[in-house]
Design a protein around this motif. Structure first.
Motif, PDB file in Angstrom:
ATOM      1  N   GLN A 164       0.786  -1.292  -0.067  1.00 12.89           N
ATOM      2  CA  GLN A 164       0.014   0.003   0.041  1.00 12.89           C
ATOM      3  C   GLN A 164       0.941   1.334  -0.204  1.00 12.89           C
ATOM      4  O   GLN A 164       1.901   1.192   0.495  1.00 12.89           O
ATOM      5  N   LEU A 165       0.447   2.384  -0.855  1.00 15.83           N
ATOM      6  CA  LEU A 165       1.324   3.363  -0.956  1.00 15.83           C
ATOM      7  C   LEU A 165       0.444   4.463  -0.822  1.00 15.83           C
ATOM      8  O   LEU A 165      -0.568   4.589  -1.330  1.00 15.83           O
TER       9      LEU A 165
ATOM     10  N   TYR B 121       1.567  10.511  -8.645  1.00 11.82           N
ATOM     11  CA  TYR B 121       1.566   9.227  -8.156  1.00 11.82           C
ATOM     12  C   TYR B 121       2.930   8.514  -7.914  1.00 11.82           C
ATOM     13  O   TYR B 121       3.686   8.641  -8.774  1.00 11.82           O
ATOM     14  N   CYS B 122       3.186   8.000  -6.871  1.00 10.81           N
ATOM     15  CA  CYS B 122       3.926   6.825  -6.742  1.00 10.81           C
ATOM     16  C   CYS B 122       3.630   5.493  -6.816  1.00 10.81           C
ATOM     17  O   CYS B 122       2.764   5.131  -6.632  1.00 10.81           O
ATOM     18  N   ALA B 123       4.694   4.591  -7.166  1.00 10.80           N
ATOM     19  CA  ALA B 123       4.375   3.385  -7.921  1.00 10.80           C
ATOM     20  C   ALA B 123       5.462   2.531  -7.398  1.00 10.80           C
ATOM     21  O   ALA B 123       6.705   3.093  -7.336  1.00 10.80           O
TER      22      ALA B 123
ATOM     23  N   ASP C 157       3.499  -2.551 -10.204  1.00 16.22           N
ATOM     24  CA  ASP C 157       2.722  -3.384  -9.726  1.00 16.22           C
ATOM     25  C   ASP C 157       1.522  -2.729  -8.702  1.00 16.22           C
ATOM     26  O   ASP C 157       0.496  -3.194  -8.559  1.00 16.22           O
ATOM     27  N   TYR C 158       2.081  -1.844  -7.866  1.00 14.39           N
ATOM     28  CA  TYR C 158       1.189  -0.928  -7.076  1.00 14.39           C
ATOM     29  C   TYR C 158       1.271   0.446  -7.366  1.00 14.39           C
ATOM     30  O   TYR C 158       2.350   0.941  -7.482  1.00 14.39           O
ATOM     31  N   TRP C 159       0.330   1.040  -6.806  1.00 14.60           N
ATOM     32  CA  TRP C 159       0.140   2.610  -7.076  1.00 14.60           C
ATOM     33  C   TRP C 159      -0.487   3.213  -5.832  1.00 14.60           C
ATOM     34  O   TRP C 159      -1.417   2.486  -5.291  1.00 14.60           O
ATOM     35  N   GLY C 160      -0.085   4.323  -5.775  1.00 16.62           N
ATOM     36  CA  GLY C 160      -0.671   5.058  -4.491  1.00 16.62           C
ATOM     37  C   GLY C 160      -1.907   5.940  -5.354  1.00 16.62           C
ATOM     38  O   GLY C 160      -2.017   5.868  -6.429  1.00 16.62           O
ATOM     39  N   GLN C 161      -2.927   6.701  -4.482  1.00 16.27           N
ATOM     40  CA  GLN C 161      -3.989   7.274  -5.097  1.00 16.27           C
ATOM     41  C   GLN C 161      -3.563   8.698  -5.368  1.00 16.27           C
ATOM     42  O   GLN C 161      -4.532   9.337  -6.033  1.00 16.27           O
TER      43      GLN C 161
END
Length: 127
Positions: free
Chosen positions: A3-4, A98-100, A115-119
């Motif tokens: 989770q970011l 966005y950070c990822a 693979d994962y992204w913040g909002q």
């Protein structure tokens, strides 16, 4: 999952500076390369900066031409954070940032390799 959560976005006047932070949950932060992307109104999401995963405390960073020399990406694996220091901001930097996280070893420029992204966090630069 990772989770970011991004933070630090605000309104700033041209020429000013902002520091964006991304906090990651979990204990495996050091196994992920990290990246920053941004999306302006009417534009597609674009690469801003990337940084490799840890390797003997040596990191490799990559920047989009539009921000090179003005932005700096860094990470603190002990705190599970990645930071984007933005200096000499321009109105065209206005976007949601966005950070990822990527399971690859480097911060790719391709969105599909994350693979994962913040909002996201809003950055607005006024002239």
């Amino acid at each position: 999952q990772v989770q970011l959560v991004e933070s630090g976005g605000s309104l700033v006047q041209a020429g000013g500076s902002l520091r964006l932070s991304c906090a990651a949950s979990g204990r495996s932060f050091n196994t992920y390369a990290m990246g920053w992307f941004r999306q302006a109104p009417g534009k597609e999401r674009e690469f801003v900066a990337g940084i490799s995963r840890s390797g003997g405390s040596i990191y490799y960073a990559d920047y989009a031409d539009s921000v090179k020399g003005r932005f700096s990406i860094s990470r603190d694996n002990a705190k599970n954070t990645v930071t984007l220091q933005m200096n000499s901001l321009k109105p065209e930097d206005t976007a949601v940032y966005y950070c990822a996280a990527s399971r690859r070893s480097y911060g790719s420029r391709r969105l599909s390799e994350y693979d994962y992204w913040g909002q996201g966090t809003q950055v607005t630069v006024s002239s």
